[in-house]
Design an enzyme around this catalytic site. Sequence first.
Site, mmCIF file in Angstrom:
data_model
loop_
_atom_site.group_PDB
_atom_site.id
_atom_site.type_symbol
_atom_site.label_atom_id
_atom_site.label_comp_id
_atom_site.label_asym_id
_atom_site.label_seq_id
_atom_site.Cartn_x
_atom_site.Cartn_y
_atom_site.Cartn_z
ATOM 1 N N HIS A 105 55.691 29.393 29.000
ATOM 2 C CA HIS A 105 55.145 30.618 29.584
ATOM 3 C C HIS A 105 55.857 31.066 30.854
ATOM 4 O O HIS A 105 55.580 32.154 31.362
ATOM 5 C CB HIS A 105 53.656 30.422 29.888
ATOM 6 C CG HIS A 105 52.896 29.839 28.746
ATOM 7 N ND1 HIS A 105 52.599 28.489 28.660
ATOM 8 C CD2 HIS A 105 52.399 30.415 27.612
ATOM 9 C CE1 HIS A 105 51.950 28.261 27.530
ATOM 10 N NE2 HIS A 105 51.825 29.397 26.878
ATOM 11 N N GLY A 129 46.024 38.944 39.616
ATOM 12 C CA GLY A 129 45.915 38.992 38.166
ATOM 13 C C GLY A 129 46.979 39.868 37.536
ATOM 14 O O GLY A 129 47.598 39.511 36.537
ATOM 15 N N ARG A 143 51.013 44.015 40.478
ATOM 16 C CA ARG A 143 50.642 43.739 41.867
ATOM 17 C C ARG A 143 51.544 42.657 42.451
ATOM 18 O O ARG A 143 51.868 42.684 43.640
ATOM 19 C CB ARG A 143 49.178 43.315 41.961
ATOM 20 C CG ARG A 143 48.208 44.466 41.918
ATOM 21 C CD ARG A 143 46.785 44.018 42.192
ATOM 22 N NE ARG A 143 45.884 45.146 42.263
ATOM 23 C CZ ARG A 143 44.574 45.037 42.431
ATOM 24 N NH1 ARG A 143 44.030 43.827 42.545
ATOM 25 N NH2 ARG A 143 43.811 46.107 42.494
ATOM 26 N N ARG A 171 44.831 32.704 45.054
ATOM 27 C CA ARG A 171 44.525 33.847 44.194
ATOM 28 C C ARG A 171 44.131 35.018 45.081
ATOM 29 O O ARG A 171 43.297 34.881 45.986
ATOM 30 C CB ARG A 171 43.392 33.507 43.228
ATOM 31 C CG ARG A 171 42.782 34.747 42.593
ATOM 32 C CD ARG A 171 41.886 34.486 41.421
ATOM 33 N NE ARG A 171 40.841 35.496 41.309
ATOM 34 C CZ ARG A 171 41.031 36.778 40.999
ATOM 35 N NH1 ARG A 171 42.251 37.233 40.785
ATOM 36 N NH2 ARG A 171 40.013 37.611 40.932
ATOM 37 N N GLY A 180 42.796 38.876 44.555
ATOM 38 C CA GLY A 180 42.371 39.801 43.515
ATOM 39 C C GLY A 180 41.184 40.633 43.931
ATOM 40 O O GLY A 180 40.805 40.674 45.101
ATOM 41 N N SER A 181 40.586 41.291 42.968
ATOM 42 C CA SER A 181 39.424 42.137 43.215
ATOM 43 C C SER A 181 38.183 41.484 42.629
ATOM 44 O O SER A 181 38.262 40.585 41.786
ATOM 45 C CB SER A 181 39.630 43.526 42.606
ATOM 46 O OG SER A 181 39.844 43.419 41.203
ATOM 47 N N GLU A 237 38.324 34.244 37.594
ATOM 48 C CA GLU A 237 39.351 33.200 37.613
ATOM 49 C C GLU A 237 39.150 32.044 38.586
ATOM 50 O O GLU A 237 39.665 30.948 38.355
ATOM 51 C CB GLU A 237 40.720 33.834 37.921
ATOM 52 C CG GLU A 237 41.261 34.740 36.841
ATOM 53 C CD GLU A 237 40.784 36.169 36.944
ATOM 54 O OE1 GLU A 237 40.891 36.910 35.957
ATOM 55 O OE2 GLU A 237 40.284 36.549 38.036
ATOM 56 N N ASP A 289 34.214 47.272 43.627
ATOM 57 C CA ASP A 289 33.074 48.048 43.135
ATOM 58 C C ASP A 289 31.797 47.266 43.368
ATOM 59 O O ASP A 289 31.822 46.043 43.523
ATOM 60 C CB ASP A 289 33.236 48.381 41.652
ATOM 61 C CG ASP A 289 33.366 47.140 40.791
ATOM 62 O OD1 ASP A 289 32.354 46.724 40.197
ATOM 63 O OD2 ASP A 289 34.471 46.562 40.734
#
Length: 238
Positions: free
Chosen positions: A4, A20, A24, A87, A89-90, A181, A204
């Site tokens: 991978h 993620g 980004r 990590r 992220g949102s 995650e 959100d």
Amino acid sequence: MTPHINAPAGAFADVVLMPGDPLRAKYIAETFLENAQEVTNIRNMLGYTGTYKGRKISVMGHGMGIPSCSIYAKELITEYGVKKIIRVGSCGAVNMDVKIRDVIIGLGACTDSKVNRIRFKDNDFAAIADFGMAQAAVQAAKNKGIDVKVGNLFSADLFYTPDPEMFDVMEKYGILGVEMEAAGIYGVAAEFKAKALTICTVSDHIRTHEQTSAEERQLTFNEMIEIALESVLLGDSL
């Protein structure tokens, strides 16, 4: 190389920031790192290595959900010698004390996934961040005058949940943000003797249905990345 990741040995720094979205990762590399070079691109899961204020740092996407991020985190640790994963992220908020655009440092991560029970012989595993990394992130935020919230996240297996009443339970237990995650990354780090931290921006609010605009997300995302990068420098001095 792995199935991978097609980077050569030594291509990654000992610290990797992981959003993620691979785009980004590209944005972080182009905006915040100096002399950033693409080191992997299998399945368009882009990874880069460069320097931040002279410190070698890598950034790579991890995809959506625990299965995807666990593959990349495991291979980075065991095949490329990565010691720390952050990590970035949102997340969605379920607690009324949390507002959109807030930055959350995930000390721990609850989950409805069974991956950590599988690795922990069907017992509950406390999926937690490395304390030193969390401490450095909190200090980095203070140094930049950015307010952060620190506490538990919830890593969900399903984005479109069939059980919205679970949000009531999350709120009761003080969950700050819902993402997909952190619990998996913390489990992988524990299994393979690495360190990990999750920093999220609230994009959100599940209760109020508020959402950030694309421009607002970009601004707050930048603050989160700055905290992560500065925390790496602080961590080196601890």
